[in-house]
Write a protein that holds these residues in place. Structure first.
Motif, PDB file in Angstrom:
ATOM      1  N   THR A  33       0.681  -1.120   0.027  1.00  0.00           N
ATOM      2  CA  THR A  33      -0.059  -0.075  -0.191  1.00  0.00           C
ATOM      3  C   THR A  33       0.768   1.306  -0.038  1.00  0.00           C
ATOM      4  OG1 THR A  33      -0.111   0.170   2.409  1.00  0.00           O
ATOM      5  CG2 THR A  33      -1.848  -1.309   1.305  1.00  0.00           C
ATOM      6  N   ASN A  34       2.305   1.011   0.073  1.00  0.00           N
ATOM      7  CA  ASN A  34       2.910   2.198   0.047  1.00  0.00           C
ATOM      8  C   ASN A  34       4.142   2.119  -0.850  1.00  0.00           C
ATOM      9  OD1 ASN A  34       4.410   4.616   0.816  1.00  0.00           O
ATOM     10  ND2 ASN A  34       5.044   3.635   2.744  1.00  0.00           N
ATOM     11  N   ALA A  35       4.172   2.843  -1.997  1.00  0.00           N
ATOM     12  CA  ALA A  35       5.356   2.486  -2.963  1.00  0.00           C
ATOM     13  C   ALA A  35       6.746   3.165  -2.334  1.00  0.00           C
ATOM     14  CB  ALA A  35       5.079   3.364  -4.133  1.00  0.00           C
ATOM     15  N   GLU A  36       6.540   4.091  -1.218  1.00  0.00           N
ATOM     16  CA  GLU A  36       7.842   4.628  -0.711  1.00  0.00           C
ATOM     17  C   GLU A  36       8.513   3.625   0.282  1.00  0.00           C
ATOM     18  OE1 GLU A  36       6.853   8.445   1.265  1.00  0.00           O
ATOM     19  OE2 GLU A  36       6.242   9.509  -1.005  1.00  0.00           O
ATOM     20  N   SER A  37       7.749   2.660   0.477  1.00  0.00           N
ATOM     21  CA  SER A  37       8.657   1.577   1.220  1.00  0.00           C
ATOM     22  C   SER A  37       9.591   0.722   0.648  1.00  0.00           C
ATOM     23  CB  SER A  37       7.328   0.509   1.777  1.00  0.00           C
ATOM     24  OG  SER A  37       7.040  -0.146   0.714  1.00  0.00           O
ATOM     25  N   ARG A  38       9.692   0.955  -0.794  1.00  0.00           N
ATOM     26  CA  ARG A  38      10.610   0.339  -1.542  1.00  0.00           C
ATOM     27  C   ARG A  38      12.307   0.467  -0.911  1.00  0.00           C
ATOM     28  NH1 ARG A  38      10.215  -2.884  -5.852  1.00  0.00           N
ATOM     29  NH2 ARG A  38      11.978  -2.976  -7.292  1.00  0.00           N
ATOM     30  N   LYS A  39      12.793  -0.528  -0.794  1.00  0.00           N
ATOM     31  CA  LYS A  39      14.085  -0.446  -0.117  1.00  0.00           C
ATOM     32  C   LYS A  39      15.010  -1.369  -0.989  1.00  0.00           C
ATOM     33  CE  LYS A  39      16.852  -1.284   3.944  1.00  0.00           C
ATOM     34  NZ  LYS A  39      16.927  -1.734   5.324  1.00  0.00           N
ATOM     35  N   THR A  40      16.434  -0.549  -1.142  1.00  0.00           N
ATOM     36  CA  THR A  40      17.258  -1.258  -2.148  1.00  0.00           C
ATOM     37  C   THR A  40      18.660  -1.673  -1.267  1.00  0.00           C
ATOM     38  OG1 THR A  40      16.593  -0.152  -4.159  1.00  0.00           O
ATOM     39  CG2 THR A  40      18.917  -1.205  -3.908  1.00  0.00           C
ATOM     40  N   GLU A  41      19.226  -2.956  -1.080  1.00  0.00           N
ATOM     41  CA  GLU A  41      20.386  -2.987  -0.392  1.00  0.00           C
ATOM     42  C   GLU A  41      21.154  -4.236  -1.135  1.00  0.00           C
ATOM     43  OE1 GLU A  41      19.419  -5.486   3.223  1.00  0.00           O
ATOM     44  OE2 GLU A  41      17.102  -5.200   2.784  1.00  0.00           O
ATOM     45  N   LEU A  42      22.263  -4.606  -0.465  1.00  0.00           N
ATOM     46  CA  LEU A  42      22.928  -5.501  -0.999  1.00  0.00           C
ATOM     47  C   LEU A  42      22.995  -6.889  -0.167  1.00  0.00           C
ATOM     48  CD1 LEU A  42      26.107  -3.479  -1.804  1.00  0.00           C
ATOM     49  CD2 LEU A  42      24.342  -3.915  -3.207  1.00  0.00           C
ATOM     50  N   ALA A  43      23.026  -7.918  -1.229  1.00  0.00           N
ATOM     51  CA  ALA A  43      23.164  -9.463  -0.624  1.00  0.00           C
ATOM     52  C   ALA A  43      24.106  -9.892  -1.363  1.00  0.00           C
ATOM     53  CB  ALA A  43      21.775 -10.030  -0.891  1.00  0.00           C
ATOM     54  N   TYR A  44      24.584 -10.940  -0.673  1.00  0.00           N
ATOM     55  CA  TYR A  44      25.874 -11.877  -1.004  1.00  0.00           C
ATOM     56  C   TYR A  44      25.505 -13.271  -1.343  1.00  0.00           C
ATOM     57  CZ  TYR A  44      28.775  -8.359   1.138  1.00  0.00           C
ATOM     58  OH  TYR A  44      29.329  -7.337   1.626  1.00  0.00           O
ATOM     59  N   LEU A  45      25.786 -13.703  -2.456  1.00  0.00           N
ATOM     60  CA  LEU A  45      25.830 -15.092  -2.781  1.00  0.00           C
ATOM     61  C   LEU A  45      27.142 -15.658  -2.798  1.00  0.00           C
ATOM     62  CD1 LEU A  45      24.051 -17.747  -3.828  1.00  0.00           C
ATOM     63  CD2 LEU A  45      24.577 -16.964  -6.079  1.00  0.00           C
ATOM     64  N   GLY A  53      25.659 -19.981   0.036  1.00  0.00           N
ATOM     65  CA  GLY A  53      24.695 -19.360   1.141  1.00  0.00           C
ATOM     66  C   GLY A  53      24.453 -17.969   0.453  1.00  0.00           C
ATOM     67  N   PHE A  54      23.127 -17.479   0.645  1.00  0.00           N
ATOM     68  CA  PHE A  54      22.749 -16.234   0.440  1.00  0.00           C
ATOM     69  C   PHE A  54      22.247 -15.625   1.713  1.00  0.00           C
ATOM     70  CE2 PHE A  54      19.481 -13.432  -1.017  1.00  0.00           C
ATOM     71  CZ  PHE A  54      19.964 -12.669  -1.825  1.00  0.00           C
ATOM     72  N   TYR A  55      22.661 -14.263   1.636  1.00  0.00           N
ATOM     73  CA  TYR A  55      22.108 -13.523   3.108  1.00  0.00           C
ATOM     74  C   TYR A  55      22.584 -11.959   2.727  1.00  0.00           C
ATOM     75  CZ  TYR A  55      27.362 -14.366   3.461  1.00  0.00           C
ATOM     76  OH  TYR A  55      28.507 -14.076   3.406  1.00  0.00           O
ATOM     77  N   ALA A  56      21.916 -11.252   3.448  1.00  0.00           N
ATOM     78  CA  ALA A  56      22.260  -9.756   3.375  1.00  0.00           C
ATOM     79  C   ALA A  56      23.423  -9.471   3.727  1.00  0.00           C
ATOM     80  CB  ALA A  56      21.184  -9.032   4.263  1.00  0.00           C
ATOM     81  N   GLU A  57      24.095  -8.410   3.152  1.00  0.00           N
ATOM     82  CA  GLU A  57      25.215  -7.578   3.591  1.00  0.00           C
ATOM     83  C   GLU A  57      25.172  -7.356   5.178  1.00  0.00           C
ATOM     84  OE1 GLU A  57      28.255  -4.669   1.331  1.00  0.00           O
ATOM     85  OE2 GLU A  57      26.522  -3.545   2.346  1.00  0.00           O
ATOM     86  N   ASN A  58      24.210  -6.530   5.197  1.00  0.00           N
ATOM     87  CA  ASN A  58      23.875  -5.867   6.572  1.00  0.00           C
ATOM     88  C   ASN A  58      23.935  -7.258   7.726  1.00  0.00           C
ATOM     89  OD1 ASN A  58      23.699  -3.515   5.862  1.00  0.00           O
ATOM     90  ND2 ASN A  58      21.465  -3.077   6.059  1.00  0.00           N
ATOM     91  N   SER A  85      17.419  -4.639   7.888  1.00  0.00           N
ATOM     92  CA  SER A  85      17.462  -5.230   6.554  1.00  0.00           C
ATOM     93  C   SER A  85      16.012  -5.814   6.362  1.00  0.00           C
ATOM     94  CB  SER A  85      18.436  -6.420   6.436  1.00  0.00           C
ATOM     95  OG  SER A  85      18.277  -6.952   5.178  1.00  0.00           O
ATOM     96  N   ASN A  86      15.541  -5.848   5.194  1.00  0.00           N
ATOM     97  CA  ASN A  86      14.315  -6.692   4.755  1.00  0.00           C
ATOM     98  C   ASN A  86      14.608  -7.948   4.355  1.00  0.00           C
ATOM     99  OD1 ASN A  86      12.456  -4.541   4.959  1.00  0.00           O
ATOM    100  ND2 ASN A  86      12.993  -3.799   2.881  1.00  0.00           N
ATOM    101  N   ILE A  87      16.095  -8.356   4.312  1.00  0.00           N
ATOM    102  CA  ILE A  87      16.468  -9.855   4.102  1.00  0.00           C
ATOM    103  C   ILE A  87      17.159 -10.418   5.431  1.00  0.00           C
ATOM    104  CG2 ILE A  87      18.109 -11.388   2.695  1.00  0.00           C
ATOM    105  CD1 ILE A  87      18.073  -9.010   0.724  1.00  0.00           C
ATOM    106  N   ASN A  88      16.086 -11.093   6.429  1.00  0.00           N
ATOM    107  CA  ASN A  88      16.449 -11.194   7.726  1.00  0.00           C
ATOM    108  C   ASN A  88      16.467 -13.119   7.426  1.00  0.00           C
ATOM    109  OD1 ASN A  88      16.392  -8.768   8.816  1.00  0.00           O
ATOM    110  ND2 ASN A  88      13.877  -9.150   8.429  1.00  0.00           N
ATOM    111  N   TYR A  89      16.545 -13.469   6.527  1.00  0.00           N
ATOM    112  CA  TYR A  89      16.747 -14.883   6.331  1.00  0.00           C
ATOM    113  C   TYR A  89      17.829 -15.110   5.808  1.00  0.00           C
ATOM    114  CZ  TYR A  89      15.524 -13.262   1.587  1.00  0.00           C
ATOM    115  OH  TYR A  89      15.537 -12.597   0.466  1.00  0.00           O
TER     116      TYR A  89
END
Length: 281
Positions: A33-45, A53-58, A85-89
């Motif tokens: 419902t909120n286009a401004e919630s879009r977030k960009t971050e880095l992740a590693y494979l 293994g794949f996970y967030a840089e943060n 991070s939005n990548i908590n897995y």
């Protein structure tokens, strides 16, 4: 011809390296419902060609910060907040068996489930050059979304970000049909060794099925306070969180209760705003 030769040499060097890190730029829209919630971050494979293994840089940066804070016995909430991070897995893959292992924390505990060949691909005739790589398009339906991937056989890893794998080359780009989620390869590095990314800092490691995981997650999101109170009671602690009977250690508890309310309100707000998960079903 010279360019092709250089590409071949690069591919050989990457395969011969002990470990390779593929850095992806990940764009997510957690609130539909909120286009401004879009977030960009880095992740590693990170991969050795057999496992990855794949996970967030943060995740790595947060772990490093926690170690420094423990060593100095200081805690700066603002620094931790900057590494949210939005990548908590984390996602680990056995590429030979096409087995995918997904891990994520719910409440205190870390939940893990396995899938074998979770995605069935349809390779399409369309080709396009992305950056320096010639890629071919493929399509799959997974988790209630239609996904489009562009893979290259110039990097001979049958792998990609998140759970994506099983194509005859590395996935350079993948996004869902609506554009809510996208993963774009931006850098390739060699590694002497792989970092340790440990999801469990406390609580238990619990292995369950994907369906059961989704049930537990839905229960937590519906009533996170009730879920965590049940966890505390299971551990012999009261609903207040600090000790038996629910009273925080040391009695009184005014500041502690205020902090608990602040944490609860923030958690409820986050859950409400995370209504557009990467897997819809």
């Amino acid at each position: 011809m010279k360019l092709l030769s250089l590409m071949g040499i690069l591919a050989m060097q990457l395969v011969s390296a002990q470990y390779t890190r593929f850095v992806y730029q990940v764009a997510t829209t957690p609130d539909s419902t909120n286009a401004e919630s879009r977030k960009t971050e880095l992740a590693y494979l990170d991969t050795d060609g057999k496992q990855s293994g794949f996970y967030a840089e943060n995740t790595v940066r947060r772990d490093s910060l926690m170690e420094r804070m423990r060593a100095t016995r200081t805690f700066d909430p603002s620094q931790m907040e900057s590494l949210r991070s939005n990548i908590n897995y984390t996602v680990k893959k056995d590429l030979a068996d096409q087995k995918v292992t997904f891990s994520n924390r719910i409440g205190r505990d870390n939940y893990t489930y396995e899938e074998t060949s979770p995605m069935k691909w349809k390779i399409l005739p369309e080709t396009v050059k992305i950056g320096e790589y010639k890629t071919q398009k493929a399509e799959t339906i997974y988790g209630g979304r239609t996904w489009y991937a562009w893979f290259t056989m110039e990097l001979p890893y049958q792998d990609g970000p998140y759970k994506f794998c099983g194509l005859p080359g590395l996935i350079v780009k993948v996004q869902d049909e609506k554009g809510d989620y996208s993963f774009d390869l931006i850098q390739v590095k060699k590694l002497a060794e792989l970092p340790s990314v440990d999801q469990r800092r406390f609580g238990q490691d619990i292995k369950i099925t994907r369906d059961k995981y989704r049930t537990v997650l839905a229960k937590f999101q519906k009533d996170p306070e009730g879920y965590m109170n049940a966890e505390r009671q299971t551990m012999g602690r009261g609903p207040g969180g600090g000790g038996p009977g629910g009273r925080p250690p040391g009695g009184g508890g005014g500041p502690d209760q205020s902090r608990m309310k602040e944490m609860r309100d923030r958690m409820l707000k986050e859950i409400k705003s995370n209504n557009n998960p990467i897997e819809l079903k």
